[in-house]
Every structure is written in structure tokens, then in C-alpha cells.
Design a protein around this motif. Sequence first.
Motif, mmCIF file in Angstrom:
data_model
loop_
_atom_site.group_PDB
_atom_site.id
_atom_site.type_symbol
_atom_site.label_atom_id
_atom_site.label_comp_id
_atom_site.label_asym_id
_atom_site.label_seq_id
_atom_site.Cartn_x
_atom_site.Cartn_y
_atom_site.Cartn_z
ATOM 1 N N PRO A 80 0.850 -1.196 0.000
ATOM 2 C CA PRO A 80 0.000 0.000 0.000
ATOM 3 C C PRO A 80 0.882 1.241 0.000
ATOM 4 C CG PRO A 80 0.097 -0.954 2.189
ATOM 5 C CD PRO A 80 0.888 -1.866 1.297
ATOM 6 N N VAL B 190 -9.231 -0.463 8.819
ATOM 7 C CA VAL B 190 -9.236 -1.914 8.614
ATOM 8 C C VAL B 190 -7.894 -2.565 8.942
ATOM 9 C CG1 VAL B 190 -10.971 -1.707 6.796
ATOM 10 C CG2 VAL B 190 -8.550 -1.814 6.173
ATOM 11 N N CYS B 191 -6.858 -1.768 9.195
ATOM 12 C CA CYS B 191 -5.516 -2.349 9.374
ATOM 13 C C CYS B 191 -5.379 -3.001 10.755
ATOM 14 C CB CYS B 191 -4.459 -1.275 9.194
ATOM 15 S SG CYS B 191 -2.786 -1.943 9.373
ATOM 16 N N PRO B 192 -5.019 -4.280 10.820
ATOM 17 C CA PRO B 192 -4.932 -4.957 12.117
ATOM 18 C C PRO B 192 -3.611 -4.703 12.858
ATOM 19 C CG PRO B 192 -4.461 -6.510 10.365
ATOM 20 C CD PRO B 192 -4.774 -5.208 9.697
ATOM 21 N N ALA C 42 -0.357 -0.275 10.887
ATOM 22 C CA ALA C 42 0.549 0.221 9.842
ATOM 23 C C ALA C 42 -0.039 1.416 9.108
ATOM 24 C CB ALA C 42 0.859 -0.896 8.842
ATOM 25 N N LEU C 43 -1.350 1.612 9.216
ATOM 26 C CA LEU C 43 -1.996 2.742 8.550
ATOM 27 C C LEU C 43 -2.433 3.761 9.598
ATOM 28 C CD1 LEU C 43 -4.239 0.895 5.928
ATOM 29 C CD2 LEU C 43 -1.898 1.726 5.681
ATOM 30 N N VAL D 236 1.865 -6.319 7.384
ATOM 31 C CA VAL D 236 2.034 -7.769 7.249
ATOM 32 C C VAL D 236 1.385 -8.293 5.961
ATOM 33 C CG1 VAL D 236 2.259 -8.205 9.717
ATOM 34 C CG2 VAL D 236 -0.013 -8.244 8.670
ATOM 35 N N HIS D 237 1.062 -7.389 5.045
ATOM 36 C CA HIS D 237 0.544 -7.781 3.722
ATOM 37 C C HIS D 237 -0.739 -8.590 3.781
ATOM 38 C CE1 HIS D 237 4.701 -7.201 1.696
ATOM 39 N NE2 HIS D 237 4.059 -6.078 1.893
ATOM 40 N N GLN E 275 -3.537 -7.423 3.074
ATOM 41 C CA GLN E 275 -4.274 -6.892 1.917
ATOM 42 C C GLN E 275 -5.710 -6.493 2.245
ATOM 43 O OE1 GLN E 275 -3.509 -8.247 -1.933
ATOM 44 N NE2 GLN E 275 -1.454 -8.957 -1.506
ATOM 45 N N ARG E 276 -6.037 -6.381 3.532
ATOM 46 C CA ARG E 276 -7.395 -5.926 3.870
ATOM 47 C C ARG E 276 -7.636 -4.512 3.343
ATOM 48 N NH1 ARG E 276 -8.148 -7.840 10.152
ATOM 49 N NH2 ARG E 276 -7.599 -9.994 9.769
ATOM 50 N N CYS E 277 -6.603 -3.684 3.406
ATOM 51 C CA CYS E 277 -6.792 -2.294 2.962
ATOM 52 C C CYS E 277 -6.835 -2.196 1.438
ATOM 53 C CB CYS E 277 -5.687 -1.410 3.512
ATOM 54 S SG CYS E 277 -4.040 -1.857 2.933
ATOM 55 N N TRP F 133 -2.230 0.768 -4.452
ATOM 56 C CA TRP F 133 -1.329 -0.370 -4.295
ATOM 57 C C TRP F 133 -0.256 -0.301 -5.372
ATOM 58 C CZ3 TRP F 133 -2.205 -3.230 -0.054
ATOM 59 C CH2 TRP F 133 -1.475 -4.417 0.095
#
Length: 233
Positions: free
Chosen positions: A33, A43-45, A48-49, A64-65, A67-69, A78
Motif C-alpha cells: 500500500p 481496517v488495518c490490524p 501500519a496505517l 504484514v501484507h 491486503q485488507r486495505c 497499491w
Amino acid sequence: MRLWALRGLRTQRDLTGFPRTLELAPGMTPGRPVDGPAAAADVCPTGALRAEGAATVVALDHCVHCQRCRHGGQPMHWREDIAWSHGEGAPLPRAFAHSIHVRVLDAGDCGACLAELQQLPAPQYSLHRLGIFITASPREADVLLVVGPVTRAMRQPLLDTYAAMPGPKRVVAVGACAASGGVFGPSFACAGGVADMLPVDRVVPGCPPPPLAVLEALLAVMGRSLPRAEDAP
Ligand code: SF4
Ligand code: SF4
């Protein structure tokens, strides 16, 4: 087997063009991203965002990639490249531009970062053609490449390995765990990221980063020139 090896050497058919040219084959990288709308941060667990005004900024060392975002209702932009590494450390002196020895230290990785590194000597990437060699001895190493969060049990071996290396030497932290402690640390079992213990010259984010992202970082440490977007075939 012998014929296959000779044919591969003669045609170099499966060898990546990197670093002569950018590698754009599908599947070489999961991408990352880069920026996006503020709502994407929710949405980032891993944290990182972070929303800043109307936009979201990325702390790639914590990504951690998952890809939820990328696929949420407010998707992030992306980028599918491998030029992820960053760092303030100066490259090694010019004498190291054509050959280095690398000591890989597993400070507690889950196995995936190491699995990506193990691809590097394979014909697809052919690490040795670039003068980069893995060594078991820190006494011969110019670069210490660390994977995994630094577990408390591995903290002292990490410091001892670095102390045993002759100068000039550089440290490369590979993967979100080595970069920041990742999802593990600091905790009762984990001392934190490599930068909490040693001067880190180059960080390769990712979970795990693809082999070419690691290669790009090693070439940067050697002071080698890297392809630009306009060099794409
Ligand atoms: S890919 Fe996953 S971990 Fe990385 S920034 Fe997006 S939501 Fe966060
Ligand atoms: S960064 Fe990801 S792949 Fe690498 S050791 Fe940590 S959890 Fe495993």
C-alpha cells in the motif's frame, strides 16, 4: 539434470533481468500500500496505517501484507514493485561494490522470511552472479542480515555476531519482525526490532519480503546502481 543445468547456463532463460532491468513478471511481489483515503486506516490490524487529515499514511515496517486495505470499501492505492527498502546508512566503501559476504542470522523468525531468502541462490535469482555470497562465519562477513523479531534468547547471540564481524560492516533488517518487532514485540519473549539493539543500515519491510526486495537492499548496501521505472523493458 546435467543437460538442464548446461541449457540454463547457456540461455539464462529463467534468470531474472534484475538489476539490469526492472523485474515486472506477475507473482514476483505481493505489492504494497502506498497511500489512500483516511477511512482505509480503520481496517488495518497492525497499526501500519494512520489517518492524517483526509489521507492515510503507511508505516510499511509494520505492514504484514494481509491486503485488507487493498480490497476494503475504501481501498488503498497499491504498487507492485520490489523497491521497498529504506535506510540512512551509507553504502559500504567502493571496494565492496562487486563482492560481499553475508551472514544470515535468524533471531526468531516464523520460517517464512528464511524461506524467501533460501530462494536467492536458485537459478531464478542467482545471487552469486552479483558477487554476493552467504557465509557461516561472522569473521568473514561484511553484512549482517537479520530475520525475525529478536527473541530474548537471541539478543546476546545477535550482539556477539555483530561484535565478531570485522569493519567496515553493515546491518540489514529483513521483514516486519526484524524491522519493528512486528506483531510479536516487544513482549515477554521478544526484545524488539533489530534497531533496538544495533545500528541498522537498511530495512526491508514485508511479511515476508519477496527475494528481489532483499536483493535490492543488498545491492543498495554495496552501492550498486539500481534500475529506475523508465528502465522497464
Ligand atoms: S496490507 Fe494489511 S497490514 Fe498492511 S497496511 Fe494494509 S491492512 Fe495494514
Ligand atoms: S516478518 Fe512475517 S514472515 Fe518474517 S518472520 Fe515475521 S511473521 Fe514471519
